[in-house]
Motif scaffolding. Structure first.
Motif, PDB file in Angstrom:
ATOM      1  N   LEU A 341      13.947   4.639   3.478  1.00  0.00           N
ATOM      2  CA  LEU A 341      12.948   4.377   4.679  1.00  0.00           C
ATOM      3  C   LEU A 341      13.381   4.288   5.823  1.00  0.00           C
ATOM      4  O   LEU A 341      12.864   4.438   6.920  1.00  0.00           O
ATOM      5  N   ALA A 342      14.884   3.901   5.949  1.00  0.00           N
ATOM      6  CA  ALA A 342      15.305   3.604   7.100  1.00  0.00           C
ATOM      7  C   ALA A 342      16.309   5.003   7.650  1.00  0.00           C
ATOM      8  O   ALA A 342      16.547   5.067   8.797  1.00  0.00           O
ATOM      9  N   HIS A 343      16.029   5.971   6.830  1.00  0.00           N
ATOM     10  CA  HIS A 343      16.597   7.225   7.135  1.00  0.00           C
ATOM     11  C   HIS A 343      15.773   8.081   7.899  1.00  0.00           C
ATOM     12  O   HIS A 343      14.774   8.246   7.914  1.00  0.00           O
ATOM     13  N   THR A 344      16.581   8.717   8.977  1.00  0.00           N
ATOM     14  CA  THR A 344      15.868   9.444  10.013  1.00  0.00           C
ATOM     15  C   THR A 344      15.347  10.565   9.432  1.00  0.00           C
ATOM     16  O   THR A 344      14.312  11.334  10.117  1.00  0.00           O
ATOM     17  N   SER A 345      15.888  11.160   8.457  1.00  0.00           N
ATOM     18  CA  SER A 345      15.021  12.482   7.954  1.00  0.00           C
ATOM     19  C   SER A 345      13.605  12.075   7.088  1.00  0.00           C
ATOM     20  O   SER A 345      12.941  13.099   7.087  1.00  0.00           O
ATOM     21  N   VAL A 346      13.246  10.761   7.101  1.00  0.00           N
ATOM     22  CA  VAL A 346      12.166  10.497   6.267  1.00  0.00           C
ATOM     23  C   VAL A 346      10.715  10.613   7.587  1.00  0.00           C
ATOM     24  O   VAL A 346      10.921  10.203   8.504  1.00  0.00           O
ATOM     25  N   ALA A 347       9.648  11.420   7.126  1.00  0.00           N
ATOM     26  CA  ALA A 347       8.524  11.762   7.757  1.00  0.00           C
ATOM     27  C   ALA A 347       7.359  10.729   7.357  1.00  0.00           C
ATOM     28  O   ALA A 347       6.802  10.146   8.282  1.00  0.00           O
ATOM     29  N   CYS A 348       7.268  10.432   6.161  1.00  0.00           N
ATOM     30  CA  CYS A 348       6.335   9.582   5.801  1.00  0.00           C
ATOM     31  C   CYS A 348       6.508   9.247   4.434  1.00  0.00           C
ATOM     32  O   CYS A 348       7.263   9.778   3.689  1.00  0.00           O
ATOM     33  N   PHE A 349       5.562   8.185   3.888  1.00  0.00           N
ATOM     34  CA  PHE A 349       5.826   7.469   2.835  1.00  0.00           C
ATOM     35  C   PHE A 349       4.478   7.540   1.910  1.00  0.00           C
ATOM     36  O   PHE A 349       3.339   7.091   2.412  1.00  0.00           O
ATOM     37  N   MET A 350       4.566   8.208   0.751  1.00  0.00           N
ATOM     38  CA  MET A 350       3.342   8.163  -0.151  1.00  0.00           C
ATOM     39  C   MET A 350       3.727   7.180  -0.859  1.00  0.00           C
ATOM     40  O   MET A 350       4.567   7.215  -1.849  1.00  0.00           O
ATOM     41  N   SER A 351       2.598   6.107  -1.011  1.00  0.00           N
ATOM     42  CA  SER A 351       3.098   4.644  -1.653  1.00  0.00           C
ATOM     43  C   SER A 351       1.821   4.194  -2.298  1.00  0.00           C
ATOM     44  O   SER A 351       0.684   4.285  -1.809  1.00  0.00           O
ATOM     45  N   HIS A 352       2.063   3.234  -3.139  1.00  0.00           N
ATOM     46  CA  HIS A 352       1.094   2.564  -3.941  1.00  0.00           C
ATOM     47  C   HIS A 352       0.579   1.335  -3.404  1.00  0.00           C
ATOM     48  O   HIS A 352      -0.197   0.615  -3.618  1.00  0.00           O
ATOM     49  N   CYS A 353       1.327   0.995  -1.882  1.00  0.00           N
ATOM     50  CA  CYS A 353       0.928  -0.343  -0.945  1.00  0.00           C
ATOM     51  C   CYS A 353       1.234  -1.442  -1.821  1.00  0.00           C
ATOM     52  O   CYS A 353       0.605  -2.574  -1.379  1.00  0.00           O
ATOM     53  N   GLY A 354       2.309  -1.413  -2.652  1.00  0.00           N
ATOM     54  CA  GLY A 354       2.947  -2.845  -2.887  1.00  0.00           C
ATOM     55  C   GLY A 354       3.250  -3.534  -1.604  1.00  0.00           C
ATOM     56  O   GLY A 354       3.722  -2.791  -0.602  1.00  0.00           O
ATOM     57  N   TRP A 355       3.264  -4.745  -1.676  1.00  0.00           N
ATOM     58  CA  TRP A 355       3.555  -5.361  -0.414  1.00  0.00           C
ATOM     59  C   TRP A 355       4.826  -5.086   0.241  1.00  0.00           C
ATOM     60  O   TRP A 355       5.196  -4.984   1.534  1.00  0.00           O
ATOM     61  N   ASN A 356       5.870  -5.275  -0.787  1.00  0.00           N
ATOM     62  CA  ASN A 356       7.350  -4.985  -0.385  1.00  0.00           C
ATOM     63  C   ASN A 356       7.633  -3.527   0.300  1.00  0.00           C
ATOM     64  O   ASN A 356       8.167  -3.382   1.369  1.00  0.00           O
ATOM     65  N   SER A 357       6.759  -2.633  -0.418  1.00  0.00           N
ATOM     66  CA  SER A 357       6.860  -1.191  -0.039  1.00  0.00           C
ATOM     67  C   SER A 357       6.241  -0.945   1.434  1.00  0.00           C
ATOM     68  O   SER A 357       6.711  -0.397   2.265  1.00  0.00           O
ATOM     69  N   THR A 358       5.034  -1.802   1.636  1.00  0.00           N
ATOM     70  CA  THR A 358       4.271  -1.801   2.678  1.00  0.00           C
ATOM     71  C   THR A 358       5.167  -2.417   4.000  1.00  0.00           C
ATOM     72  O   THR A 358       5.234  -1.756   5.125  1.00  0.00           O
ATOM     73  N   LEU A 359       5.931  -3.645   3.768  1.00  0.00           N
ATOM     74  CA  LEU A 359       6.850  -4.384   4.844  1.00  0.00           C
ATOM     75  C   LEU A 359       7.874  -3.282   5.029  1.00  0.00           C
ATOM     76  O   LEU A 359       8.401  -2.927   6.229  1.00  0.00           O
ATOM     77  N   GLU A 360       8.735  -2.602   3.993  1.00  0.00           N
ATOM     78  CA  GLU A 360       9.899  -1.807   4.157  1.00  0.00           C
ATOM     79  C   GLU A 360       9.486  -0.526   5.117  1.00  0.00           C
ATOM     80  O   GLU A 360      10.102  -0.314   5.891  1.00  0.00           O
ATOM     81  N   GLY A 361       8.173  -0.055   4.597  1.00  0.00           N
ATOM     82  CA  GLY A 361       7.782   1.525   5.497  1.00  0.00           C
ATOM     83  C   GLY A 361       7.348   0.783   6.882  1.00  0.00           C
ATOM     84  O   GLY A 361       7.623   1.491   7.987  1.00  0.00           O
ATOM     85  N   THR A 362       6.741  -0.330   7.229  1.00  0.00           N
ATOM     86  CA  THR A 362       6.270  -0.734   8.330  1.00  0.00           C
ATOM     87  C   THR A 362       7.534  -1.173   9.384  1.00  0.00           C
ATOM     88  O   THR A 362       7.853  -0.925  10.540  1.00  0.00           O
ATOM     89  N   THR A 363       8.537  -1.734   8.871  1.00  0.00           N
ATOM     90  CA  THR A 363       9.831  -2.236   9.336  1.00  0.00           C
ATOM     91  C   THR A 363      10.496  -0.957   9.862  1.00  0.00           C
ATOM     92  O   THR A 363      11.203  -1.012  11.015  1.00  0.00           O
ATOM     93  N   ASN A 364      10.381   0.245   9.153  1.00  0.00           N
ATOM     94  CA  ASN A 364      11.135   1.349   9.715  1.00  0.00           C
ATOM     95  C   ASN A 364      10.140   2.380  10.448  1.00  0.00           C
ATOM     96  O   ASN A 364      10.614   3.342  10.849  1.00  0.00           O
ATOM     97  N   GLY A 365       8.896   1.957  10.787  1.00  0.00           N
ATOM     98  CA  GLY A 365       8.099   2.768  11.698  1.00  0.00           C
ATOM     99  C   GLY A 365       7.623   4.081  11.067  1.00  0.00           C
ATOM    100  O   GLY A 365       7.448   5.123  11.388  1.00  0.00           O
ATOM    101  N   VAL A 366       7.627   4.002   9.525  1.00  0.00           N
ATOM    102  CA  VAL A 366       7.006   5.273   8.928  1.00  0.00           C
ATOM    103  C   VAL A 366       5.596   5.272   8.576  1.00  0.00           C
ATOM    104  O   VAL A 366       5.186   4.096   8.059  1.00  0.00           O
ATOM    105  N   PRO A 367       4.831   6.206   8.973  1.00  0.00           N
ATOM    106  CA  PRO A 367       3.473   6.269   8.519  1.00  0.00           C
ATOM    107  C   PRO A 367       3.379   6.500   6.891  1.00  0.00           C
ATOM    108  O   PRO A 367       3.995   7.206   6.333  1.00  0.00           O
ATOM    109  N   PHE A 368       1.940   5.988   6.577  1.00  0.00           N
ATOM    110  CA  PHE A 368       1.914   5.858   4.898  1.00  0.00           C
ATOM    111  C   PHE A 368       0.663   6.903   4.784  1.00  0.00           C
ATOM    112  O   PHE A 368      -0.254   7.202   5.450  1.00  0.00           O
TER     113      PHE A 368
END
Ligand code: UDP
Length: 455
Positions: A341-368
């Motif tokens: 999620l910290a990698h510059t190649s990632v454009a977005c995160f298709m996620s089940h929205c577990g809280w850790n995943s939510t925090l990890e995507g958010t901390t890296n500025g990735v849309p969900f």
């Protein structure tokens, strides 16, 4: 002179062990002696998959007690697991503390338990040990747990936790609304699991009253309203290994880091990352629809297909899928998610929205792209889509299935509208400020560590 010695106890699930072990590493870094107690089964998984480049493993004493089930029994049967935990673990914990206190020069001075293991706080109180609770999920979810008596009084649930009516619950104006059927313990399909989970909820609420400190893996910037409901709850997050430029520990599966090299070869902000955490299970039709949806986006994608993610014994992809997507698609069984999620190649995160995943995507500025599976994940989806506005829902089900068309059209919509990325970057800035020196979460964690040191 005796040193402070903390016994840390996570709830035995992947999404709890990772952040609790991260908290542990923060304590160890401040010179605190820590014993980390897993269940026997999880202790084997965690210690065998630990890529311990920081050598923290030598500083943390990893111990285990049984959860009461046989090694071969199914721990995804949450009713069975919960009842077994409640029956077996309190006595075993007492025995463990007595053993440590007999054999170690530094007796246990403090227990930090996941609030889902509220019974451990009760044991610590009985043994006269100082105690703190840790909450690894969203505070909005915790607020719904702490409000269970009000839900009973309002006739929304009965005193065994079972729903009595369908209602949308709004604990405070700026908190995500939650349908009664999506309450953390109600979402299960059978009465026995709801009732047993509700026992943990009641223990969690009891524990809340028995602790001096209650620290949460969240931040005021994300959940101001929920924190204002319960001033005792203190944000110390997001607690991510990436914040201290280290590797995440506590994985139940071996991570495949070759996908990072593959990400290096992709264009900036081009890759769809798809991962549904440690619990989500799809039927074969849904699984194939995801594959075809990803194929038809015509974009590069990195997809985590965890062992056991489909109900089938072997994972079957649609006919010719692998050949058609070729090197445009990369599939791994477990990814180093924080690094992905910290990698510059990632454009977005298709996620089940577990809280850790939510925090990890958010901390890296990735849309969900949000696709919750159960429990608190609906709450988190609501934060992302309705409150923070950093993502979109996958929601148009046809015969119970999210179609390939829904997947491709939502990917296009999310990536063509730059406001999602802009909002996500805005939150990235806010949450990272909070864990930096001087930030609110950082200050709370430092004060908490000082309290541990006062024995
Ligand atoms: N995770 C990972 N690799 C993967 C998938 C998930 O490291 O391929 C980690 C992820 O970074 C997160 C945790 O597993 O820290 C999953 O926790 P979450 O709360 O998102 O979901 P849960 O598994 O509890 O449903």
């Amino acid at each position: 002179m005796a040193k402070p010695h903390v016994l840390v106890i996570p709830y035995p699930a992947q999404g709890h062990v990772i952040p609790t072990l991260e908290l542990t590493q923060r304590l160890v870094k401040q010179g605190i002696k820590v014993t980390f107690m897993n269940t026997e089964v999880n202790n084997k998984l965690v210690t065998s998959n630990w890529l311990d480049k920081d050598s923290f493993g030598d500083l943390i004493s990893m111990v285990s007690i049984p959860d009461g089930l046989e090694p071969w029994e199914d721990r995804s049967d949450l009713c069975k697991l919960t009842l077994s935990i409640l029956q077996t673990m309190p006595n075993k914990l007492e025995e463990l503390v007595e053993k440590i206190n007999k054999e170690d020069d530094d007796k246990v001075t403090c227990v930090i338990a996941d609030d889902c293991m509220g019974w451990a706080i009760r044991v610590a109180k009985k043994m006269g040990i100082r105690r703190a609770a840790f909450w690894p999920a969203s505070v909005a979810t915790l607020a719904s747990i702490l409000s269970f008596q009000k839900l009973i009084d309002d006739g929304i649930i009965n005193n065994k936790g079972l729903p009595l009516k369908e209602e949308t619950i709004q604990l405070s104006e700026t908190m995500p609304p939650i349908k009664s059927e999506n309450l953390g313990w109600v979402c299960f399909k059978d009465v026995a699991t709801i009732e047993s989970t509700f026992k943990l909820i009641q223990e969690a609420e009891e524990a809340f009253k028995m602790t001096e400190w209650f620290i949460c893996n969240s931040t005021i910037e994300l959940e101001a309203a929920a924190f204002s409901m319960y001033p005792k709850l203190l944000p110390i997050g997001p607690l991510l290994a990436s914040n201290r430029l280290a590797d995440q520990a506590g994985h139940f599966w071996q991570e495949d880091s070759t996908c990072l090299t593959w990400l290096d070869q992709q264009q900036p902000s081009s890759v769809i990352y798809i991962a549904f955490g440690s619990f989500t299970i799809f039927n074969q039709t849904q699984f194939e629809e995801i594959a075809l949806g990803l194929e038809h986006t015509n974009r590069p994608f990195l997809w985590v297909v965890r062992p056991g993610m489909t109900k089938e014994t072997t994972t079957e992809y649609p006919n010719g899928f692998m050949e058609r997507v070729g090197s445009r698609g990369r599939i791994v069984s477990w990814a180093p998610q924080q690094k992905v999620l910290a990698h510059t190649s990632v454009a977005c995160f298709m996620s089940h929205c577990g809280w850790n995943s939510t925090l990890e995507g958010t901390t890296n500025g990735v849309p969900f792209l949000c696709w919750p599976y159960f429990a608190d994940q609906y709450h988190n989806e609501s934060y992302i889509c309705d409150i923070w506005k950093t993502g979109l829902r996958l929601e148009n089900y046809e015969s119970g299935i999210i179609t390939q068309g829904e997947i491709t059209s939502k990917v296009d919509k999310l990536l063509s509208d730059k406001t999602f990325r802009a909002k996500a970057l805005d939150f990235k800035e806010k949450v990272t400020t909070s864990v930096r020196e001087g930030g609110f979460s950082h200050r709370n964690l430092s004060n908490f560590i000082e309290w541990i040191k006062e024995i």
